[in-house]
Design an enzyme around this catalytic site. Sequence first.
Site, PDB file in Angstrom:
ATOM      1  N   GLU A  68     -22.425  13.247   7.862  1.00 38.20           N
ATOM      2  CA  GLU A  68     -21.963  14.270   8.266  1.00 38.20           C
ATOM      3  C   GLU A  68     -21.586  15.175   7.419  1.00 38.20           C
ATOM      4  OE1 GLU A  68     -19.839  13.789  12.486  1.00 38.20           O
ATOM      5  OE2 GLU A  68     -19.837  12.015  11.271  1.00 38.20           O
ATOM      6  N   LYS A  79     -25.358  -2.212   9.056  1.00 36.77           N
ATOM      7  CA  LYS A  79     -23.855  -2.772   9.164  1.00 36.77           C
ATOM      8  C   LYS A  79     -23.033  -4.123   9.408  1.00 36.77           C
ATOM      9  CE  LYS A  79     -23.490   1.005  12.227  1.00 36.77           C
ATOM     10  NZ  LYS A  79     -22.298   2.354  11.614  1.00 36.77           N
ATOM     11  N   ARG A 124     -27.296   3.647   5.459  1.00 36.40           N
ATOM     12  CA  ARG A 124     -28.196   4.292   6.583  1.00 36.40           C
ATOM     13  C   ARG A 124     -28.891   3.959   6.242  1.00 36.40           C
ATOM     14  NH1 ARG A 124     -23.926   5.139   9.988  1.00 36.40           N
ATOM     15  NH2 ARG A 124     -22.319   6.420   8.982  1.00 36.40           N
ATOM     16  N   GLN A 144     -30.880   0.857   8.062  1.00 33.07           N
ATOM     17  CA  GLN A 144     -30.336   1.284   9.653  1.00 33.07           C
ATOM     18  C   GLN A 144     -30.810   1.860  10.471  1.00 33.07           C
ATOM     19  OE1 GLN A 144     -26.273   3.303  10.050  1.00 33.07           O
ATOM     20  NE2 GLN A 144     -27.106   3.622  12.719  1.00 33.07           N
ATOM     21  N   THR A 168     -17.232  -5.070   7.669  1.00 35.63           N
ATOM     22  CA  THR A 168     -16.921  -4.317   8.444  1.00 35.63           C
ATOM     23  C   THR A 168     -14.856  -4.482   7.042  1.00 35.63           C
ATOM     24  OG1 THR A 168     -17.945  -4.056   9.758  1.00 35.63           O
ATOM     25  CG2 THR A 168     -15.915  -3.498   9.937  1.00 35.63           C
ATOM     26  N   GLU A 190     -18.193   5.406   7.605  1.00 37.05           N
ATOM     27  CA  GLU A 190     -17.491   4.963   9.103  1.00 37.05           C
ATOM     28  C   GLU A 190     -15.179   4.684   9.960  1.00 37.05           C
ATOM     29  OE1 GLU A 190     -19.852   3.854  11.802  1.00 37.05           O
ATOM     30  OE2 GLU A 190     -21.329   5.464  11.536  1.00 37.05           O
ATOM     31  N   GLU A 218     -13.098   4.692  11.301  1.00 37.64           N
ATOM     32  CA  GLU A 218     -12.445   3.944  12.324  1.00 37.64           C
ATOM     33  C   GLU A 218     -11.141   3.733  13.428  1.00 37.64           C
ATOM     34  OE1 GLU A 218     -15.631   2.075  14.021  1.00 37.64           O
ATOM     35  OE2 GLU A 218     -16.821   2.941  13.154  1.00 37.64           O
ATOM     36  N   HIS A 252     -19.016  13.161  16.276  1.00 39.70           N
ATOM     37  CA  HIS A 252     -20.004  12.755  15.626  1.00 39.70           C
ATOM     38  C   HIS A 252     -21.361  12.239  16.344  1.00 39.70           C
ATOM     39  CE1 HIS A 252     -21.369   8.997  13.124  1.00 39.70           C
ATOM     40  NE2 HIS A 252     -21.212   8.062  13.533  1.00 39.70           N
ATOM     41  N   ASP A 302     -15.789   1.030   8.690  1.00 38.17           N
ATOM     42  CA  ASP A 302     -18.034  -0.181   9.172  1.00 38.17           C
ATOM     43  C   ASP A 302     -18.277   1.198   8.284  1.00 38.17           C
ATOM     44  OD1 ASP A 302     -19.751  -0.800  10.541  1.00 38.17           O
ATOM     45  OD2 ASP A 302     -19.757   1.190  12.324  1.00 38.17           O
ATOM     46  N   ASP A 321     -18.222  -2.862  18.433  1.00 39.80           N
ATOM     47  CA  ASP A 321     -17.999  -1.158  17.649  1.00 39.80           C
ATOM     48  C   ASP A 321     -18.538  -0.259  18.506  1.00 39.80           C
ATOM     49  OD1 ASP A 321     -17.449   0.270  15.577  1.00 39.80           O
ATOM     50  OD2 ASP A 321     -18.824   0.852  14.815  1.00 39.80           O
TER      51      ASP A 321
HETATM   52 MN    MN Z   1     -19.342   2.271  13.713  1.00 38.71          MN
END
Ligand code: MN
Length: 410
Positions: A357, A249, A233, A236, A253, A195, A197, A129, A229, A122
């Site tokens: 975000e 993560k 948080r 993480q 996925t 996420e 993607e 971002h 993904d 990834d």
């Molecule tokens: Mn990602």
Amino acid sequence: MSAAGPFEVPPDTLYGVHNLPYGVFSTSGDPRRRIGIRYGDHVLDAAAAARATGAPADLAELLAAPSLNPLLAAGRPVWTRVRTAVTEWLTRERHRPAVAPCLVPYRDTAAHLPFEVADYVDFYASEHHAANLGRIFRPGGEALPPNWKHLPIGYHGRAGTVVVSGTGVVRPCGQRREPGEQLPSYGPSVRLDIEAEVGFVVGPPSARGDRVALADADEHVFGVCLVNDWSARDLQAWEYVPLGPFLGKSFATSVSPWIVPLDALAHARVAPPARDTEPLPYLDDRRAAVPSGLDLALEVRLNGRLIARPPFAAMYWTYAQMLAHLTVNGAGLRTGDLFASGTVSGPGPDTRGALIELTWNGERPLELPDGTSRGFLQDGDEVVISATAPGPGGARIGLGEVAGRIEPAR
Ligand code: MN
């Protein structure tokens, strides 16, 4: 249904003859997993169509596999032959009697993980971002780390937990450290995020010790899917220094089930955004014959509400640069490797591909139509990411969708 039956598709279909994405499907009446090609409101049973039309034996054998891996491994000249053959099956009058029984209504199909994922990488290729996360986590410091514009930053993920769209996502448990606390605690993530993607599926392998040059990317990249993904948080934030993402993560996925071949995205190619930093030669794409930027328009929905429209054309690094960097140390590619772009975020506040975000780390919750609000995901929430791309003559082609619903922690 018109007299022409399933062969006639509306001119505004996202799944016309210029798209022809590949997947693996089954039906309740026939649970065998088999390769399908999405066309209009139908899925073409590829192996059945190959038999019915008397296709060459080598193509028929590739299409009779229960996953896309043999087709992926066969390489670009074979991909072109298959795409040409499928186009003829769907458009030539003389094939119609044989092919019509091989078209299964889409609503009757179940989609499966279309290929066996080898390695999963990834990236972090959106400048918007990366800068937003820098501002959230390092207020007052530089938004981007000093390496960011010199190399596509990435990490190796967990291939075995890549799941197909529609698979439930169990809220992960793990360690986190609450703000103001000295010691960590254990429990279900309270800051579960998405996420949005774009993923790239690798076909032919490369030898260990070799590099894949920018100009050779399209010999190795078969096509494109959408990726969510999922990211915890809180897990993480506590674990990622010094070695990067790990358990925050790796629990799941999600990928979209229909792989759109690069050949279908010829009209979506665009130059990447202007860059203010000179890349090292192996990443320098300024004289590329064909640009590797892709004008994919993503949409993110939370419980049915459109919450973001991330533009893939705004990505700083292209898939060819990601692949060149991924292999520049001589790491070999394997058939079925999946590499994803990282969160797709554009410049505008409604173009951000992650809740962290969109809600600025939970400080500005999103209001949902049912009167509730979200900083991060709650149990039962469903996230759907979809995308379209320009096709020929003003048409658009669909990349399908990747959906997932959050299940309670166990
Ligand atoms: Mn990602």
